[in-house]
Design an enzyme around this catalytic site. Structure first.
Site, PDB file in Angstrom:
ATOM      1  N   HIS A  51       0.827  -1.205   0.000  1.00  0.00           N
ATOM      2  CA  HIS A  51       0.000   0.000   0.000  1.00  0.00           C
ATOM      3  C   HIS A  51       0.859   1.251   0.000  1.00  0.00           C
ATOM      4  O   HIS A  51       1.982   1.250   0.500  1.00  0.00           O
ATOM      5  CB  HIS A  51      -0.891   0.032   1.254  1.00  0.00           C
ATOM      6  N   THR A  84      -6.349  -5.203  -9.594  1.00  0.00           N
ATOM      7  CA  THR A  84      -6.636  -3.948 -10.291  1.00  0.00           C
ATOM      8  C   THR A  84      -6.460  -2.722  -9.399  1.00  0.00           C
ATOM      9  O   THR A  84      -6.493  -1.604  -9.896  1.00  0.00           O
ATOM     10  CB  THR A  84      -8.062  -3.955 -10.860  1.00  0.00           C
ATOM     11  N   GLU A 131      -6.692  -0.083  -5.768  1.00  0.00           N
ATOM     12  CA  GLU A 131      -7.651   0.815  -5.133  1.00  0.00           C
ATOM     13  C   GLU A 131      -7.188   2.259  -5.313  1.00  0.00           C
ATOM     14  O   GLU A 131      -5.985   2.547  -5.298  1.00  0.00           O
ATOM     15  CB  GLU A 131      -7.771   0.532  -3.624  1.00  0.00           C
ATOM     16  N   GLY A 175      -4.076 -14.888  -9.100  1.00  0.00           N
ATOM     17  CA  GLY A 175      -5.260 -14.072  -9.313  1.00  0.00           C
ATOM     18  C   GLY A 175      -6.006 -13.788  -8.020  1.00  0.00           C
ATOM     19  O   GLY A 175      -6.520 -14.717  -7.398  1.00  0.00           O
ATOM     20  N   VAL A 211     -12.557 -11.273  -5.206  1.00  0.00           N
ATOM     21  CA  VAL A 211     -13.534 -11.200  -4.114  1.00  0.00           C
ATOM     22  C   VAL A 211     -14.934 -11.545  -4.617  1.00  0.00           C
ATOM     23  O   VAL A 211     -15.879 -11.539  -3.848  1.00  0.00           O
ATOM     24  CB  VAL A 211     -13.542  -9.811  -3.432  1.00  0.00           C
ATOM     25  N   THR A 228     -14.994 -12.679 -10.896  1.00  0.00           N
ATOM     26  CA  THR A 228     -13.554 -12.437 -11.009  1.00  0.00           C
ATOM     27  C   THR A 228     -12.767 -13.729 -10.844  1.00  0.00           C
ATOM     28  O   THR A 228     -11.757 -13.941 -11.511  1.00  0.00           O
ATOM     29  CB  THR A 228     -13.113 -11.403  -9.968  1.00  0.00           C
TER      30      THR A 228
END
Length: 325
Positions: A38, A103, A105, A167, A170, A174
């Site tokens: 992050h 992808t 946030e 991969g 959630v 996906t």
């Protein structure tokens, strides 16, 4: 044999302390580790956000654990840079690093100043990034012009074996889509019927490789304290998509979660002062078919959790799954 790993949450813990925590995890008998990546925490109360890749070099060098890292190539990270980082760690620590490529946030990716794309564009961008990373790790020179641009990139230091690209998902949709490119699937604790459908969607679409699960838990000697920890540290993580993807700052997450009750937090965090209850919950995930569980105690202090789970929970799980990894 199910691998029981320790999740390293950079958003919550100073990187120097987190290094000590993962070293202790190995000493206490955890089999593996997994790292977040992050730029911003989910809450100002969490208060940290160390750079995962430099930390991973230190963690891999000072333990013998295999590590995974969650990463979002395409905006904050150019895919060629991700490939170089993975390739170097894979060359130095063979077979001990994998990456879950998602992808992303907005809270992390907005720092580039580029617009935050809609989800369908982010999905397409991720597929391009995965292809670029795989080709570079295979030793190709890559030029690519699409949602990401690569010009004459080549990795000069390559691992003997390319790290696995996993991969993250959630949703059932996906999970099924990840089967087309992933070397394994990873998700987070959710209702069992949904996890079952995700596993089925991935396998029925041809998905191969290990099934991994990150499990958010909160434990303390008293139920009141376990609830306080979960509510303080993880109530900003109770929002479903697209809110969790699109909110772009810790301050806004804090404002949005001001009135989230502890019962809502307990829908996403397994909260109990009973170690046998934690062992029973985790055993259910083993029975669902997950090959690796990564335990994330959502508190900022890890030692008491690690020692208690190593003493009471890990032995029960290993009996359930047929022994230690």
């Amino acid at each position: 044999m199910t691998i029981i790993g320790f999740h390293c949450s950079h958003e919550q813990i100073h990187p120097a302390q987190l290094l000590q925590d993962v070293q202790r995890a190995e000493q206490l008998g955890f089999d593996a580790a997994m790292s977040s990546d992050h730029f911003s925490p989910w809450s100002a109360r969490q208060g940290h956000s160390g750079f995962a890749w430099s930390w991973l070099g230190a963690a891999l060098a000072t333990t013998s654990l295999p590590f995974g890292v969650v990463n979002a190539p395409g905006q904050r990270y150019h895919p060629a840079v991700v490939a170089q980082a993975l390739g170097t760690l894979g060359a130095m620590f063979p077979g001990r690093i994998w990456a879950a490529l998602g992808t992303g946030e907005a809270s992390n990716e907005h720092i580039t100043g580029d617009p935050w794309p809609p989800k369908d564009v982010r999905n397409a961008r991720l597929r391009e990034c995965v292809d670029v990373i795989r080709r570079l790790l295979a030793g190709e020179e890559v030029t690519h012009d699409g949602l990401v641009t690569v010009s004459g990139a080549r990795l000069w230091s390559l691992p003997d074996r390319a790290p696995h690209l996993v991969g993250p998902a959630v949703s059932v949709t996906t999970a099924g889509e990840a089967a087309a490119w992933a070397d394994g699937l990873i998700t987070v604790n959710q209702p069992h019927d949904k996890l079952r459908r995700m596993i089925d969607a991935y396998r029925e679409a041809g998905g191969k490789g290990p099934l991994r699960l990150q499990v958010h838990v909160s434990w303390a000697p008293s139920m009141q304290r376990a609830e306080e920890i979960a509510h303080d540290q993880w109530r900003t993580n109770t929002f479903p998509p697209p809110a969790c993807w699109d909110i772009d700052s810790a301050e806004v997450f804090d404002l949005a979660s001001e009135h989230v009750p502890v019962e809502q937090v307990k829908q996403v965090v397994l909260v109990s002062d009973d170690l046998d209850q934690h062992a029973a919950w985790l055993a259910e995930f083993v029975e669902l078919g997950f090959d690796e569980l990564f335990l994330h105690h959502v508190g900022q202090e890890q030692q008491a959790f690690q020692e208690a789970f190593a003493d009471r929970v890990l032995p029960q799980l290993r009996r359930t799954s047929g022994g230690s990894a």
